[in-house]
Scaffold this motif. Structure first.
Motif, PDB file in Angstrom:
ATOM      1  N   MET A   1      45.152  41.564  29.276  1.00  0.00           N
ATOM      2  CA  MET A   1      44.314  41.100  30.525  1.00  0.00           C
ATOM      3  C   MET A   1      44.685  40.601  31.909  1.00  0.00           C
ATOM      4  SD  MET A   1      41.458  38.451  29.347  1.00  0.00           S
ATOM      5  CE  MET A   1      40.243  37.988  30.063  1.00  0.00           C
ATOM      6  N   THR A   2      43.692  41.190  32.652  1.00  0.00           N
ATOM      7  CA  THR A   2      44.188  40.491  33.938  1.00  0.00           C
ATOM      8  C   THR A   2      42.998  39.133  34.364  1.00  0.00           C
ATOM      9  OG1 THR A   2      43.999  42.945  34.935  1.00  0.00           O
ATOM     10  CG2 THR A   2      43.674  41.114  36.557  1.00  0.00           C
ATOM     11  N   ALA A   3      43.584  38.320  35.037  1.00  0.00           N
ATOM     12  CA  ALA A   3      43.751  37.357  35.479  1.00  0.00           C
ATOM     13  C   ALA A   3      42.497  36.415  35.964  1.00  0.00           C
ATOM     14  CB  ALA A   3      45.088  35.942  35.395  1.00  0.00           C
ATOM     15  N   LEU A   4      41.262  36.172  35.960  1.00  0.00           N
ATOM     16  CA  LEU A   4      40.808  35.865  37.486  1.00  0.00           C
ATOM     17  C   LEU A   4      40.628  34.930  37.793  1.00  0.00           C
ATOM     18  CD1 LEU A   4      37.408  37.482  35.603  1.00  0.00           C
ATOM     19  CD2 LEU A   4      39.225  39.261  37.374  1.00  0.00           C
ATOM     20  N   GLN A   5      40.993  34.807  39.839  1.00  0.00           N
ATOM     21  CA  GLN A   5      40.730  33.670  40.204  1.00  0.00           C
ATOM     22  C   GLN A   5      39.665  32.832  40.398  1.00  0.00           C
ATOM     23  OE1 GLN A   5      43.852  32.426  42.182  1.00  0.00           O
ATOM     24  NE2 GLN A   5      42.811  31.104  42.763  1.00  0.00           N
ATOM     25  N   PRO A   6      39.623  31.691  40.463  1.00  0.00           N
ATOM     26  CA  PRO A   6      38.634  31.378  40.456  1.00  0.00           C
ATOM     27  C   PRO A   6      37.701  31.360  42.191  1.00  0.00           C
ATOM     28  CG  PRO A   6      39.250  29.996  39.248  1.00  0.00           C
ATOM     29  CD  PRO A   6      40.700  31.092  39.629  1.00  0.00           C
ATOM     30  N   THR A   7      36.745  30.686  42.615  1.00  0.00           N
ATOM     31  CA  THR A   7      36.939  30.790  44.082  1.00  0.00           C
ATOM     32  C   THR A   7      36.640  29.916  44.291  1.00  0.00           C
ATOM     33  OG1 THR A   7      34.581  30.968  43.632  1.00  0.00           O
ATOM     34  CG2 THR A   7      34.538  33.025  43.318  1.00  0.00           C
ATOM     35  N   LEU A   8      36.582  29.140  45.563  1.00  0.00           N
ATOM     36  CA  LEU A   8      36.903  28.111  46.191  1.00  0.00           C
ATOM     37  C   LEU A   8      35.581  27.119  45.555  1.00  0.00           C
ATOM     38  CD1 LEU A   8      36.976  29.024  50.200  1.00  0.00           C
ATOM     39  CD2 LEU A   8      38.907  28.578  48.400  1.00  0.00           C
ATOM     40  N   ASP A   9      34.557  27.904  44.890  1.00  0.00           N
ATOM     41  CA  ASP A   9      33.698  26.702  44.552  1.00  0.00           C
ATOM     42  C   ASP A   9      33.634  26.125  42.576  1.00  0.00           C
ATOM     43  OD1 ASP A   9      32.776  29.132  43.255  1.00  0.00           O
ATOM     44  OD2 ASP A   9      30.639  28.665  44.279  1.00  0.00           O
ATOM     45  N   GLY A  10      34.512  27.140  41.899  1.00  0.00           N
ATOM     46  CA  GLY A  10      35.610  26.808  41.099  1.00  0.00           C
ATOM     47  C   GLY A  10      34.744  27.453  39.884  1.00  0.00           C
ATOM     48  N   ALA A  11      33.944  28.538  40.830  1.00  0.00           N
ATOM     49  CA  ALA A  11      33.228  29.159  39.641  1.00  0.00           C
ATOM     50  C   ALA A  11      34.098  30.838  39.453  1.00  0.00           C
ATOM     51  CB  ALA A  11      32.154  30.243  40.498  1.00  0.00           C
ATOM     52  N   VAL A  12      34.275  31.264  37.769  1.00  0.00           N
ATOM     53  CA  VAL A  12      35.030  32.144  37.512  1.00  0.00           C
ATOM     54  C   VAL A  12      34.314  33.850  38.525  1.00  0.00           C
ATOM     55  CG1 VAL A  12      36.321  33.339  36.027  1.00  0.00           C
ATOM     56  CG2 VAL A  12      36.562  31.067  36.307  1.00  0.00           C
ATOM     57  N   PRO A  13      34.559  34.586  38.563  1.00  0.00           N
ATOM     58  CA  PRO A  13      33.649  36.101  39.308  1.00  0.00           C
ATOM     59  C   PRO A  13      33.640  36.586  37.440  1.00  0.00           C
ATOM     60  CG  PRO A  13      36.757  36.457  40.176  1.00  0.00           C
ATOM     61  CD  PRO A  13      35.872  33.970  39.805  1.00  0.00           C
ATOM     62  N   GLU A  14      33.312  37.064  37.985  1.00  0.00           N
ATOM     63  CA  GLU A  14      32.702  38.329  36.332  1.00  0.00           C
ATOM     64  C   GLU A  14      34.219  39.401  36.605  1.00  0.00           C
ATOM     65  OE1 GLU A  14      30.471  39.646  33.929  1.00  0.00           O
ATOM     66  OE2 GLU A  14      29.654  37.025  34.694  1.00  0.00           O
TER      67      GLU A  14
END
Length: 111
Positions: free
Chosen positions: A1-14
């Motif tokens: 599984m590929t890790a997803l980098q959270p955005t600057l506001d802390g949201a995790v992208p789809e």
């Protein structure tokens, strides 16, 4: 599984939608879905259907989606009825075409 980098506001992208390796095989998988939608007469954008039905992307999404949708229109299955703002993440509210099944598709007589 590929890790997803959270955005600057802390949201995790789809996570990115899977991508097909062969265009023709992809068309054979997704066309029946769009034929089904066309028979209903529902208004739609290609992204709405792809997102709802969890369809994989074609090998070159930026060009192949448009080519596919316009081929459905050329085949008499769908028709352009309006414009709307895209719901695609990162689409920045750009304008997209809204489609619906043609009268022939709704009556089960389209290609």
């Amino acid at each position: 599984m590929t890790a997803l980098q959270p955005t600057l506001d802390g949201a995790v992208p789809e996570p990115a939608r899977p991508r097909a390796s062969d265009y023709q095989t992809w068309v054979e998988k997704v066309r029946p879905v769009f034929e089904e939608i066309a028979r209903t007469g529902r208004r739609f954008t290609s992204y709405e259907i792809a997102n709802e039905r969890k369809l994989e992307d074609p090998p070159l999404p930026k060009t192949h989606w448009g080519t596919f949708i316009h081929r459905l229109a050329e085949d008499g299955l769908i028709e352009h009825v309006a414009f709307d703002e895209t719901e695609r993440p990162g689409g920045n509210h750009s304008v997209v075409k809204v489609w619906r099944g043609t009268r022939a598709a709704r009556r089960g007589r389209a290609a």
